[in-house]
Design a protein around this motif. Structure first.
Motif, PDB file in Angstrom:
ATOM      1  N   ARG A 287      -2.061  -0.798  -3.420  1.00  0.00           N
ATOM      2  CA  ARG A 287      -0.623  -0.988  -3.482  1.00  0.00           C
ATOM      3  C   ARG A 287       0.031   0.063  -4.382  1.00  0.00           C
ATOM      4  NH1 ARG A 287       0.771  -6.622  -5.334  1.00  0.00           N
ATOM      5  NH2 ARG A 287      -1.024  -7.098  -4.054  1.00  0.00           N
ATOM      6  N   ALA A 290       0.269   3.243  -2.611  1.00  0.00           N
ATOM      7  CA  ALA A 290       1.300   3.158  -1.589  1.00  0.00           C
ATOM      8  C   ALA A 290       2.663   3.397  -2.230  1.00  0.00           C
ATOM      9  CB  ALA A 290       1.271   1.785  -0.925  1.00  0.00           C
ATOM     10  N   GLN A 295       6.404   4.558  -0.608  1.00  0.00           N
ATOM     11  CA  GLN A 295       6.704   3.357   0.168  1.00  0.00           C
ATOM     12  C   GLN A 295       7.747   2.530  -0.565  1.00  0.00           C
ATOM     13  OE1 GLN A 295       5.592   2.535   3.195  1.00  0.00           O
ATOM     14  NE2 GLN A 295       4.827   4.616   3.141  1.00  0.00           N
ATOM     15  N   PRO A 296       8.525   1.726   0.150  1.00  0.00           N
ATOM     16  CA  PRO A 296       9.526   0.877  -0.504  1.00  0.00           C
ATOM     17  C   PRO A 296       8.842  -0.024  -1.519  1.00  0.00           C
ATOM     18  CG  PRO A 296       9.774   0.816   1.865  1.00  0.00           C
ATOM     19  CD  PRO A 296       8.535   1.583   1.592  1.00  0.00           C
ATOM     20  N   ARG A 297       9.472  -0.184  -2.639  1.00  0.00           N
ATOM     21  CA  ARG A 297       8.858  -1.000  -3.673  1.00  0.00           C
ATOM     22  C   ARG A 297       9.076  -2.467  -3.385  1.00  0.00           C
ATOM     23  NH1 ARG A 297      10.809  -0.290  -9.063  1.00  0.00           N
ATOM     24  NH2 ARG A 297      12.677   0.626  -8.170  1.00  0.00           N
ATOM     25  N   ARG A 298       8.122  -3.229  -3.893  1.00  0.00           N
ATOM     26  CA  ARG A 298       8.248  -4.660  -3.762  1.00  0.00           C
ATOM     27  C   ARG A 298       9.016  -5.175  -4.968  1.00  0.00           C
ATOM     28  NH1 ARG A 298       5.111  -8.909  -5.221  1.00  0.00           N
ATOM     29  NH2 ARG A 298       3.747  -7.521  -6.352  1.00  0.00           N
ATOM     30  N   GLY A 299       9.983  -6.000  -4.743  1.00  0.00           N
ATOM     31  CA  GLY A 299      10.729  -6.593  -5.860  1.00  0.00           C
ATOM     32  C   GLY A 299      11.793  -5.643  -6.387  1.00  0.00           C
ATOM     33  N   ALA A 300      12.829  -6.169  -6.964  1.00  0.00           N
ATOM     34  CA  ALA A 300      13.920  -5.336  -7.457  1.00  0.00           C
ATOM     35  C   ALA A 300      13.630  -4.875  -8.868  1.00  0.00           C
ATOM     36  CB  ALA A 300      15.227  -6.123  -7.435  1.00  0.00           C
TER      37      ALA A 300
END
Lengths: 301, 326
Positions: A287, A290, A295-300
């Motif tokens: 992850r 990635a 890649q778009p991050r998870r969570g703000a």
């Protein structure tokens, strides 16, 4: 030039597919017994695996391992024939429709769509149902009939790709030089579609295994014709899974064989998909890496 | 609505092709279906029945092929699919009518569960790419590649025979209960439906998960997802923005999947002796009951076309672009 593929999925898939192909070729010679022969008459119950019968016996004391080895050839042969014929149809009809366009495209696309929405298995059941059940249709014929219901998906994908290619510069220049239609399709367009043709072939082989196994399981195709589906037909009609002592050695080997053969081809397919569309790759991707790769991050925040 | 209109034309054509194929198959195949029928019905056959069968299969008739075809269409429009050989003198329509609700209920509920659960898992797998969910993909591939009825056999062996949690077969407790709108019957039906439904979910869910995951990965690279994240929206909001766009191919792929699911559930029913279409299909094959086989083929085709049409309506509701008049 050819590199051994890095993706673990392709490696595993390739290895499994090779093992199955090898077994299909030499399996019947390896079979220790005649799959039809009742070996003893002493006991009416299926015998669990033992030294004499590595995968046990059926209700009438036939050797399960021999049935598996003999049935494998028919199963794999039928699915390969179905896959090859269906893919050939898909290539010819799909590329023709995409390249020529106009009314021919409308007609062929409509035909493909009809075959896509019509449920295939009931149609195959009706066709095979009218063939006399004592007749033992050859594997080639079975594969051929199955392929009739399996070409449409590949044709649709190939048509869409051809459509996007026919206005490219190299195709236009080939046309201006005066190359004939079939030559442009075969030598300019087809080579660029090879990964998609391969995917479509593997897809239809998986479909072929499923259809053939289902038809033999139903008993529409002669139940004396050994295949993995026929083995499951006999196991089911003896209620092997419903007995107090579950006769797992009877239904597990053929079912696993069908599932693993399909899995091998599906893994190859995943590999090709990832080759075409790098976004789908997961090999060696943690992850964090990635994230680093954009890649778009998870969570703000 | 243009999309839906075009699809309706396609479905009408498909229905016509199915009807026509159904007419020609018995006439192209070798052998005489009426002799088989008489063999199965033995002494109970009246000359009137034989005459009706002759007409149905175009044997001993002076009528040309076109005339036979018109006759056949006329019978079809009046809902006449002929007489079932195996449950003579019951008609094909009445045999199918008693089995159809079981199949429609089972397939319908199992498909909705499978679609909803698979789509959610697909979203999760894409959002956490590289996590343990990705490692499950090969295992799910196996269950997709393995035939439905093999999954069914495994589930019977484990949950019914070995553990005894659920009944092994049939649609309800046939020894003590009669069908009716009472709690005992309804709970028995539910109890018997769990394992067949589980089989269909296990067999079909991988397709939804993989399709949704792959589409989600593509969608998450779009600029609007990046902007949604950049302006600090909660990840739930971002996921829902991406997911509602990524789900469209899954909905349009529904039409391809439904045929497979229906075929698979017919085989599942056979393993569970579930009293639906699959079960009478097996009897029809075993007894060479051609009219019943053909009737089942037509009914399944029409049902699949109907489900497709429903999916198209949903699609045009979800995607405003298809509603624009061009």
């Amino acid at each position: 030039m050819l590199q051994f593929p890095k993706s673990g999925k392709i490696r595993v898939g390739l290895l499994m597919a090779l093992v199955f192909t090898l077994l299909a070729i030499i399996g019947p010679w390896l079979a220790p017994f005649d799959p039809n022969k009742s070996l003893t008459t002493t006991n009416g119950l299926p015998q669990p695996p033992s030294g004499a019968h590595l995968l046990g016996t059926t209700q009438v004391q036939q050797d399960v391992l021999s049935q598996l080895l003999v049935g494998g050839r028919s199963t794999i042969l039928v699915s390969l024939i179905a896959g090859a014929v269906a893919t050939a149809l898909a290539v010819v009809l799909g590329i023709t429709a995409g390249y020529y366009g106009g009314w021919l495209d409308d007609l062929l696309s409509m035909l493909a769509n009809i075959f896509l929405v019509m449920p295939a298995l009931p149609l195959l059941i009706v066709i095979f149902g009218f063939i006399n059940k004592t007749a033992n249709p050859p594997d080639a014929l079975i594969g051929l009939v199955i392929s009739i219901t399996g070409w449409a998906f590949g044709a649709r994908v190939l048509r869409a790709q051809t459509l996007s290619m026919r206005t490219r510069d190299y195709v236009t220049s080939a046309r201006i030089i005066g190359e004939r239609g079939w030559r442009i399709m075969m030598f300019e367009i087809l080579p660029n579609l090879v990964p998609i043709v391969a995917t479509s072939f593997l897809f239809t082989v998986i479909y072929g295994v499923g259809a053939y196994t289902a038809l033999s399981f139903l008993g529409v195709i002669s139940v004396a014709h050994w295949s993995w589906g026929t083995m499951l037909y006999w196991a089911q009609s003896a209620q092997a899974a419903q007995q107090v002592h579950i006769e797992w050695w009877w239904f597990l080997p053929p079912g696993l064989a069908v599932g693993l053969f399909g899995t091998a081809l599906a893994l190859l397919n995943f590999g090709i998909d990832e080759f075409i569309n790098p976004r789908l790759r997961t090999a060696g991707l943690t992850r964090r890496r990635a994230r680093a790769a954009g890649q778009p991050r998870r969570g703000a925040a | 609505m243009r999309l839906v209109a075009r699809r309706i034309v396609l479905y009408a054509l498909t229905a016509l092709v199915a009807i026509t194929v159904n007419f020609f198959i018995p006439r192209l195949m070798p052998g005489n279906p009426v002799e088989v029928a008489i063999g199965h019905m033995q002494a109970r056959v009246t000359p009137g029945t034989i005459r009706a069968l002759d007409l149905q299969y175009g044997i001993n008739t002076k009528l040309g092929l076109v005339g036979q075809y018109v006759n056949y269409l006329d019978q079809l429009i009046h809902g006449n699919l002929g007489i079932s050989f195996s449950s003579y003198p019951a008609t094909v329509v009445s045999v199918i009518r008693s089995a159809l609700p079981w199949t429609v209920g089972l397939v319908g509920i199992a498909t909705i569960i499978s679609f909803a659960l698979g789509t959610l898992l697909g979203i999760a797998a894409a959002w956490r790419r590289g996590s343990w969910l990705d490692n499950l993909l090969p295992a799910m591939t196996f269950f997709q590649a393995a035939p439905y009825f093999f999954v069914a056999i495994l589930i019977v062996a484990l949950f019914a025979t070995k553990l005894g949690w659920f009944p092994q077969n049939s649609g309800y407790d046939t020894t003590t209960l009669n069908p009716g709108l009472n709690w005992a019957f309804m709970s028995s039906v539910l109890d018997h439906a769990v394992l067949p439904a589980l089989t269909i979910v296990v067999g079909s869910i991988a397709g939804w998960i993989i399709g949704m995951r792959n589409m989600m990965l593509t969608t998450m690279d779009e600029d609007y997802v990046l902007i949604a994240q950049a302006k600090g929206l909660a990840s739930r909001r971002v996921i829902s923005y991406a997911a509602r766009n990524a789900i469209l191919p899954s909905v349009s792929g529904f039409s391809l999947a439904i045929g497979f699911v229906v075929s698979g559930s017919l085989l599942t029913e056979i393993v569970f002796s579930y009293p639906g279409i699959g079960y009478i299909l097996l009897q029809a094959i075993g007894n060479e009951d051609y009219p019943l086989l053909q009737g089942i083929f037509l009914i399944i085709t029409f049902a699949v076309l109907g489900a497709n049409l429903l999916a198209d309506f949903v699609y045009s509701f979800l995607d405003p672009r298809t509603r624009q008049e061009a």
